[in-house]
Design a protein around this motif. Structure first.
Motif, PDB file in Angstrom:
ATOM      1  N   ARG A 338       0.856  -1.189   0.000  1.00  0.00           N
ATOM      2  CA  ARG A 338       0.000   0.000   0.000  1.00  0.00           C
ATOM      3  C   ARG A 338       0.897   1.246   0.000  1.00  0.00           C
ATOM      4  O   ARG A 338       1.072   1.921   1.015  1.00  0.00           O
ATOM      5  N   VAL A 339       1.458   1.537  -1.157  1.00  0.00           N
ATOM      6  CA  VAL A 339       2.427   2.618  -1.281  1.00  0.00           C
ATOM      7  C   VAL A 339       1.820   3.962  -0.909  1.00  0.00           C
ATOM      8  O   VAL A 339       2.467   4.809  -0.291  1.00  0.00           O
ATOM      9  N   TRP A 340       0.549   4.167  -1.240  1.00  0.00           N
ATOM     10  CA  TRP A 340      -0.077   5.461  -0.973  1.00  0.00           C
ATOM     11  C   TRP A 340      -0.250   5.707   0.521  1.00  0.00           C
ATOM     12  O   TRP A 340      -0.104   6.832   0.995  1.00  0.00           O
ATOM     13  N   ILE A 341      -0.528   4.643   1.267  1.00  0.00           N
ATOM     14  CA  ILE A 341      -0.675   4.800   2.725  1.00  0.00           C
ATOM     15  C   ILE A 341       0.679   5.121   3.357  1.00  0.00           C
ATOM     16  O   ILE A 341       0.799   6.050   4.174  1.00  0.00           O
ATOM     17  N   SER A 342       1.696   4.353   2.989  1.00  0.00           N
ATOM     18  CA  SER A 342       3.026   4.597   3.556  1.00  0.00           C
ATOM     19  C   SER A 342       3.544   5.973   3.150  1.00  0.00           C
ATOM     20  O   SER A 342       4.164   6.680   3.957  1.00  0.00           O
ATOM     21  N   SER A 343       3.253   6.387   1.906  1.00  0.00           N
ATOM     22  CA  SER A 343       3.687   7.704   1.445  1.00  0.00           C
ATOM     23  C   SER A 343       2.963   8.818   2.189  1.00  0.00           C
ATOM     24  O   SER A 343       3.565   9.837   2.545  1.00  0.00           O
ATOM     25  N   ALA A 344       1.658   8.621   2.435  1.00  0.00           N
ATOM     26  CA  ALA A 344       0.875   9.625   3.158  1.00  0.00           C
ATOM     27  C   ALA A 344       1.409   9.793   4.584  1.00  0.00           C
ATOM     28  O   ALA A 344       1.544  10.919   5.088  1.00  0.00           O
ATOM     29  N   LEU A 345       1.736   8.668   5.242  1.00  0.00           N
ATOM     30  CA  LEU A 345       2.292   8.737   6.599  1.00  0.00           C
ATOM     31  C   LEU A 345       3.660   9.406   6.576  1.00  0.00           C
ATOM     32  O   LEU A 345       3.973  10.247   7.433  1.00  0.00           O
ATOM     33  N   GLY A 346       4.477   9.042   5.585  1.00  0.00           N
ATOM     34  CA  GLY A 346       5.792   9.659   5.470  1.00  0.00           C
ATOM     35  C   GLY A 346       5.706  11.155   5.230  1.00  0.00           C
ATOM     36  O   GLY A 346       6.455  11.936   5.822  1.00  0.00           O
ATOM     37  N   LEU A 347       4.761  11.579   4.393  1.00  0.00           N
ATOM     38  CA  LEU A 347       4.583  13.004   4.115  1.00  0.00           C
ATOM     39  C   LEU A 347       4.060  13.751   5.338  1.00  0.00           C
ATOM     40  O   LEU A 347       4.406  14.916   5.563  1.00  0.00           O
ATOM     41  N   GLY A 348       3.214  13.083   6.123  1.00  0.00           N
ATOM     42  CA  GLY A 348       2.724  13.694   7.355  1.00  0.00           C
ATOM     43  C   GLY A 348       3.857  13.968   8.327  1.00  0.00           C
ATOM     44  O   GLY A 348       3.937  15.048   8.930  1.00  0.00           O
ATOM     45  N   LEU A 349       4.739  12.986   8.484  1.00  0.00           N
ATOM     46  CA  LEU A 349       5.910  13.168   9.353  1.00  0.00           C
ATOM     47  C   LEU A 349       6.849  14.227   8.791  1.00  0.00           C
ATOM     48  O   LEU A 349       7.445  15.007   9.535  1.00  0.00           O
ATOM     49  N   THR A 350       6.948  14.265   7.468  1.00  0.00           N
ATOM     50  CA  THR A 350       7.775  15.278   6.806  1.00  0.00           C
ATOM     51  C   THR A 350       7.275  16.680   7.101  1.00  0.00           C
ATOM     52  O   THR A 350       8.056  17.597   7.382  1.00  0.00           O
ATOM     53  N   LEU A 351       5.967  16.860   7.045  1.00  0.00           N
ATOM     54  CA  LEU A 351       5.374  18.172   7.304  1.00  0.00           C
ATOM     55  C   LEU A 351       5.677  18.634   8.723  1.00  0.00           C
ATOM     56  O   LEU A 351       5.976  19.815   8.959  1.00  0.00           O
ATOM     57  N   ILE A 352       5.631  17.697   9.680  1.00  0.00           N
ATOM     58  CA  ILE A 352       5.909  18.033  11.079  1.00  0.00           C
ATOM     59  C   ILE A 352       7.351  18.506  11.237  1.00  0.00           C
ATOM     60  O   ILE A 352       7.621  19.568  11.822  1.00  0.00           O
ATOM     61  N   THR A 353       8.291  17.730  10.723  1.00  0.00           N
ATOM     62  CA  THR A 353       9.710  18.087  10.893  1.00  0.00           C
ATOM     63  C   THR A 353      10.075  19.341  10.088  1.00  0.00           C
ATOM     64  O   THR A 353      10.907  20.133  10.523  1.00  0.00           O
ATOM     65  N   PHE A 354       9.450  19.514   8.929  1.00  0.00           N
ATOM     66  CA  PHE A 354       9.749  20.709   8.125  1.00  0.00           C
ATOM     67  C   PHE A 354       9.257  21.963   8.837  1.00  0.00           C
ATOM     68  O   PHE A 354       9.940  22.994   8.848  1.00  0.00           O
ATOM     69  N   THR A 355       8.083  21.879   9.447  1.00  0.00           N
ATOM     70  CA  THR A 355       7.554  23.015  10.202  1.00  0.00           C
ATOM     71  C   THR A 355       8.466  23.355  11.369  1.00  0.00           C
ATOM     72  O   THR A 355       8.772  24.528  11.627  1.00  0.00           O
ATOM     73  N   LYS A 356       8.903  22.326  12.084  1.00  0.00           N
ATOM     74  CA  LYS A 356       9.814  22.539  13.213  1.00  0.00           C
ATOM     75  C   LYS A 356      11.141  23.133  12.751  1.00  0.00           C
ATOM     76  O   LYS A 356      11.696  24.024  13.406  1.00  0.00           O
ATOM     77  N   SER A 357      11.642  22.650  11.626  1.00  0.00           N
ATOM     78  CA  SER A 357      12.917  23.154  11.114  1.00  0.00           C
ATOM     79  C   SER A 357      12.821  24.623  10.731  1.00  0.00           C
ATOM     80  O   SER A 357      13.725  25.417  11.017  1.00  0.00           O
ATOM     81  N   CYS A 358      11.714  24.993  10.102  1.00  0.00           N
ATOM     82  CA  CYS A 358      11.549  26.370   9.625  1.00  0.00           C
ATOM     83  C   CYS A 358      11.311  27.356  10.767  1.00  0.00           C
ATOM     84  O   CYS A 358      11.569  28.557  10.622  1.00  0.00           O
ATOM     85  N   THR A 359      10.795  26.864  11.884  1.00  0.00           N
ATOM     86  CA  THR A 359      10.493  27.748  13.009  1.00  0.00           C
ATOM     87  C   THR A 359      11.587  27.745  14.074  1.00  0.00           C
ATOM     88  O   THR A 359      11.481  28.452  15.071  1.00  0.00           O
TER      89      THR A 359
END
Length: 413
Positions: A338-359
């Motif tokens: 289920r590539v789309w599920i794993s990708s969605a979870l990975g992108l969700g985690l990416t958004l969290i760390t990217f927000t933290k990095s930018c702030t």
């Protein structure tokens, strides 16, 4: 859907590269900061003016602090090619960082699938430690690239390729020897009882050769300098158990907890637990894949070694790709096809760390907040120059004194 799933991982890789370029382009022309300002800019500047060298006396030891000189050699050679244009000089670490993203993808793909590589790459591209150092003239990016290439050549059984990049790794920084030793130890554990003694000894040449070549550098350093390792650095080694444990905790927290990485770490632990309970065969297969213990031992071994030495968060940059590969591997093992599920979870985690990095506005060389600190230093130095204080005795910090008295850090013309 299958066609989209096929091209999604490579899309994540391309997005990671674009994100890196977009994020770093506006700050490529900023002067050097922290250790990059001194001693690294001084050593690189000296070689740019006097000739690049791999020998231990290629630049004053106060500038090189006893490090192997491959990074200085390559960066100064690049600087001489592109001329005295700062943003073009910074393209060298930028290209190195793009290659780090590519080899993170390739290692993940070789370990499991394209999806593992894609998710690991997008996760890495949003880590502030990676983003900040991606344009710095420091050896950690090159060390990270050589480590990933070493792992890739181990997985693909390319012996001469491994010898080449492993030699590059130990000639980039002293800690490359520790990383190579961990790779060698993993080889011994997995192969000592699988072949006859003589063929087994012969097969170790790919690990011994880089060490032997690197030892020649330290012999030359002892001959011309009178010491193998820079005395000030050996003076930083600590032995008190409380101090060692304290530093280990700091490194552990920086790698696994800070700036949203706790979400990645605990997601990885939860998924591994779920797999262990419901899919024991999958976790058993995953555990006994010799590559997984290799990645874990690299993280654990390097953290333990780092705990005994001088503390700097940027020193563990090489562990970030390994961490995100392991996290991506756990996600893709659970959701398998289920590539789309794993990708969605990975992108969700990416958004969290990217927000933290930018702030994160901390003025450190492993945080994107460094750009504000550099601008503040530029304003302060411009003020001193305008007041004609360069030839007067003023009170300032060590690094600011270096920025005020040489053009190497690029604050002065």
């Amino acid at each position: 859907m299958k066609l989209s799933s096929k091209f999604l991982p490579i899309g994540l890789l391309i997005t990671s590269v674009i994100l890196l370029i977009v994020k770093k382009t506006p700050v490529l022309n900023l002067p050097h900061y922290w250790d990059e300002a001194f001693p690294y800019s001084y050593a690189i500047g000296h070689m740019s003016q006097n000739g690049s060298s791999l020998l231990s006396d290629g630049a004053p030891s106060l500038y090189t602090t006893g490090h192997p000189l491959l990074y200085y050699f390559m960066q100064s050679s690049w600087n001489n090619i592109v001329g005295n244009i700062l943003w073009m000089e910074r393209l060298f670490p930028m290209i190195t960082s793009i290659l780090i993203l590519i080899f993170t993808y390739l290692v993940g793909k070789k370990l499991h699938s394209k999806s593992v590589g894609g998710i690991a790459t997008i996760l890495l591209s949003t880590q502030s430690s990676f983003l900040s150092q991606a344009s710095f003239q420091l050896p950690e990016t090159m060390l990270t690239l050589f480590l990933l290439m070493s792992i890739y050549y181990i997985l693909t059984n390319k012996k001469w390729g491994f010898v080449l990049v492993a030699t590059g790794m130990v000639f980039t920084k002293e800690t490359g020897v520790i990383l190579l030793f961990i790779l060698f130890l993993n080889f011994l554990i997995n192969n000592y009882n699988k072949t006859e003694l003589i063929p087994f000894i012969k097969s170790t040449w790919i690990y011994i050769t880089p060490i032997a070549l690197n030892f020649l550098f330290y012999l030359h350093q002892y001959y011309v300098q009178g010491w193998f390792l820079f005395p000030r650095h050996t003076g930083f080694i600590i032995s008190e158990i409380d101090s060692v444990l304290g530093q280990f905790k700091r490194y552990f927290a920086n790698l696994f907890i800070f700036e949203g990485r706790n979400m990645i770490f605990f997601t990885m632990l939860i998924i591994t637990t779920i797999i262990g309970i419901s899919k024991w065969r999958a976790i058993k297969k995953l555990t006994f894949n010799h590559s997984i213990p290799l990645l874990i031992s690299l993280i654990l071994g390097f953290l333990i070694f780092s705990a005994f030495n001088f503390y700097s968060d940027r020193y563990i940059l090489c562990l970030f790709p390994i961490f995100v590969i392991l996290a991506s591997l756990s996600i893709n093992t659970l959701f398998k096809k289920r590539v789309w599920i794993s990708s969605a979870l990975g992108l969700g985690l990416t958004l969290i760390t990217f927000t933290k990095s930018c702030t994160n506005s901390k003025p450190t060389d492993h945080s994107l907040g460094y750009s504000d600190a550099v601008c503040t230093q530029m304003n302060a130095i411009n003020y001193c120059v305008n007041m004609e204080w360069q030839n007067k005795s003023i009170q300032t910090s060590f690094l600011m004194s270096k920025n005020l008295t040489s053009h190497y850090p690029r604050y002065l013309k």
